[in-house]
Scaffold this motif. Structure first.
Motif, PDB file in Angstrom:
ATOM      1  N   PRO A   1      -4.740   8.534   7.017  1.00  0.00           N
ATOM      2  CA  PRO A   1      -3.064   8.335   5.952  1.00  0.00           C
ATOM      3  C   PRO A   1      -2.260   9.249   6.692  1.00  0.00           C
ATOM      4  CG  PRO A   1      -4.828   7.926   4.787  1.00  0.00           C
ATOM      5  CD  PRO A   1      -5.349   8.504   6.104  1.00  0.00           C
ATOM      6  N   HIS A   2      -3.070  11.101   7.439  1.00  0.00           N
ATOM      7  CA  HIS A   2      -1.688  11.855   7.098  1.00  0.00           C
ATOM      8  C   HIS A   2      -1.281  11.981   7.861  1.00  0.00           C
ATOM      9  CE1 HIS A   2      -5.621  13.402   9.600  1.00  0.00           C
ATOM     10  NE2 HIS A   2      -4.146  13.727  10.113  1.00  0.00           N
TER      11      HIS A   2
ATOM     12  N   GLU B   1      -0.903  -3.083   8.228  1.00  0.00           N
ATOM     13  CA  GLU B   1      -0.266  -1.962   7.765  1.00  0.00           C
ATOM     14  C   GLU B   1       0.511  -2.188   6.669  1.00  0.00           C
ATOM     15  OE1 GLU B   1      -0.420   1.542   6.695  1.00  0.00           O
ATOM     16  OE2 GLU B   1      -1.111   1.233   7.917  1.00  0.00           O
ATOM     17  N   PRO B   2       0.013  -1.842   5.268  1.00  0.00           N
ATOM     18  CA  PRO B   2       0.582  -1.938   4.260  1.00  0.00           C
ATOM     19  C   PRO B   2       1.880  -1.508   3.854  1.00  0.00           C
ATOM     20  CG  PRO B   2      -1.044  -1.218   3.421  1.00  0.00           C
ATOM     21  CD  PRO B   2      -1.439  -0.587   5.045  1.00  0.00           C
ATOM     22  N   THR B   3       2.683  -0.014   5.169  1.00  0.00           N
ATOM     23  CA  THR B   3       3.605   0.267   4.809  1.00  0.00           C
ATOM     24  C   THR B   3       4.750  -0.359   5.521  1.00  0.00           C
ATOM     25  OG1 THR B   3       2.945   1.901   6.689  1.00  0.00           O
ATOM     26  CG2 THR B   3       2.741   2.792   4.060  1.00  0.00           C
ATOM     27  N   LEU B   4       4.237  -1.411   6.683  1.00  0.00           N
ATOM     28  CA  LEU B   4       5.351  -1.761   6.976  1.00  0.00           C
ATOM     29  C   LEU B   4       5.506  -2.947   6.752  1.00  0.00           C
ATOM     30  CD1 LEU B   4       3.751  -1.283  10.847  1.00  0.00           C
ATOM     31  CD2 LEU B   4       5.727   0.054   9.573  1.00  0.00           C
ATOM     32  N   GLN B   5       4.941  -3.626   5.848  1.00  0.00           N
ATOM     33  CA  GLN B   5       5.332  -5.281   4.887  1.00  0.00           C
ATOM     34  C   GLN B   5       6.281  -5.589   4.388  1.00  0.00           C
ATOM     35  OE1 GLN B   5       2.476  -7.931   5.895  1.00  0.00           O
ATOM     36  NE2 GLN B   5       1.813  -6.261   7.052  1.00  0.00           N
ATOM     37  N   GLU B   6       7.832  -5.015   4.868  1.00  0.00           N
ATOM     38  CA  GLU B   6       8.602  -5.353   4.805  1.00  0.00           C
ATOM     39  C   GLU B   6       9.836  -5.965   5.657  1.00  0.00           C
ATOM     40  OE1 GLU B   6      10.577  -1.508   4.556  1.00  0.00           O
ATOM     41  OE2 GLU B   6       8.870  -0.390   3.587  1.00  0.00           O
ATOM     42  N   PRO B   7      10.400  -6.783   5.223  1.00  0.00           N
ATOM     43  CA  PRO B   7      11.539  -7.444   5.933  1.00  0.00           C
ATOM     44  C   PRO B   7      12.042  -6.910   7.257  1.00  0.00           C
ATOM     45  CG  PRO B   7      12.090  -7.294   4.217  1.00  0.00           C
ATOM     46  CD  PRO B   7      11.202  -6.357   3.986  1.00  0.00           C
TER      47      PRO B   7
END
Length: 377
Positions: free
Chosen positions: A372-373, A112-118
């Motif tokens: 995505p919604h 999931e691109p939105t979860l590619q965070e530290p």
């Protein structure tokens, strides 16, 4: 048990050449192989009268084959017969739940691109250690419950013990890293992204693996030099370091000291720093003026606090059972050891999928395929 020669005057044979038959003179002062001291338990022998009443004929004694083994075959312990039938299915379901739940968390974080965070990398690291921990133990636990396969050789036992300890220590380190993550996010949110970069998180992961490996390798190598000459029955359904060490007839003071040092330097030190992190977090939260913001800041720590509790409480319980549970029923250590391995991997995916909204929405998107919604609702 004694064996007399087949005829007078001839007391030697293949058994004697193999070291199975020893005369009383040869037995006198004999020491165990691989051990620098006499056996703690006297060798039980029974003399018989010489063949045909000849007083000068020697008496021969069979030396037990089970003594002085440096690479024995251990017998793992399952649950008692009355509980075996109803506990095997729940245990199997729990292992499947742990493996599927952690795999799901790991998959959504990586895809999931939105979860590619530290902040989401640490739950994925926790899921990785939980999956590895389950895989390390599931073979022998389910093998006992389903196939009654209790035997495990010495090298396989050491390997399983190494990996179970390795991933346990790694999970403790990951929980410490997550406490640091929460402290930085609450006390210095504007510099969070600059402090916890992708490169720094990779360095933390490498440090977690290196630390656990360096501490555990000497622990396992020390066990390789022990001699086992007593009962080979372990009290768990997987190989556990104190359990294996108790079966040795060698001096295990160094092993015990090193095992205690390993626990203190990993889980002990980590728990102290986690506690210190939360003292600093509480001080930072109390300095926030808005009650709403304080509540929100505390809310981000609930998942981690719960994960810490479900990891350390079973670990401490198992330690107490080993230390003070000498008179408990035999099934208590077995069940406690399985709970210690199962509860964190089963509960962690539930905690983070319920309390972390972005992970929850990503899972819903994956499961229900609504597009995505779902993430934007």
């Amino acid at each position: 048990m004694a064996l007399r020669p087949p005829w007078p005057g001839k007391a030697t044979g293949s058994a004697e050449s193999q070291g199975l038959l020893l005369s009383p003179t040869q037995l006198k002062g004999r020491r165990p192989l691989g051990s620098g001291r006499l056996q703690s338990r006297p060798l039980e022998t029974e003399a018989v009268k010489p063949w045909g009443g000849l007083e000068n004929s020697p008496t021969w004694t069979i030396l037990p084959l089970f003594h002085n083994s440096t690479s024995p075959t251990f017998l793992l312990t399952g649950v008692p017969g009355w509980a075996h039938s109803w506990i095997s299915n729940p245990f199997c379901c729990l292992y499947l739940t742990a493996l599927s739940g952690n795999s799901l968390i790991l998959f959504v974080v990586l895809t999931e691109p939105t979860l590619q965070e530290p902040m989401y990398y640490f739950p994925s690291m926790l899921s990785t250690t939980d999956i590895s921990l389950c895989i390390s133990a599931v073979v022998t636990v389910l093998g006992i419950l389903w196939l009654n396969a209790k035997e495990i050789n010495f090298n396989a036992c050491l390997s399983q013990m190494f990996f179970i300890r390795l991933f346990t220590f790694m999970e403790s380190s990951v929980l410490l890293a997550m406490a640091f993550d929460r402290y930085v996010a609450i006390s210095n949110p504007l510099r969070y992204a600059a402090i916890l970069t992708h490169a720094r998180i990779a360095q933390i992961g490498l440090a977690v693996i290196t630390r656990a490996t360096v501490i555990l390798t000497p622990l396992v190598l020390l066990l390789k030099h022990l001699t086992f000459c007593h009962s080979h029955v372990l009290h768990h359904s997987y190989c556990f370091h104190p359990d294996v060490m108790k079966l040795s007839c060698s001096d295990t003071k160094i092993n015990s000291a090193f095992g205690l040092t390993a626990i203190i330097s990993t889980a002990g030190v980590d728990s102290i720093f986690i506690l210190l992190s939360y003292v600093l977090i509480i001080c930072s939260v109390l300095s926030i003026a808005s009650p709403r913001e304080r509540k929100k800041a505390f809310g981000t720590c609930i998942s981690h606090i719960t994960a810490v509790a479900i990891f350390y409480i079973p670990l401490i319980s198992l330690s107490f059972v080993h230390r003070f549970g000498k008179h408990t029923p035999p099934f208590v250590p077995t069940l406690t050891a399985n709970v210690y391995l199962l509860i964190p991997p089963v509960m962690n995916p539930i905690i983070y999928s319920v309390k972390t909204k972005q992970i929850q929405k990503a899972i819903l998107r994956l499961v229900y395929c609504k597009g995505p919604h779902v993430l934007q609702s």
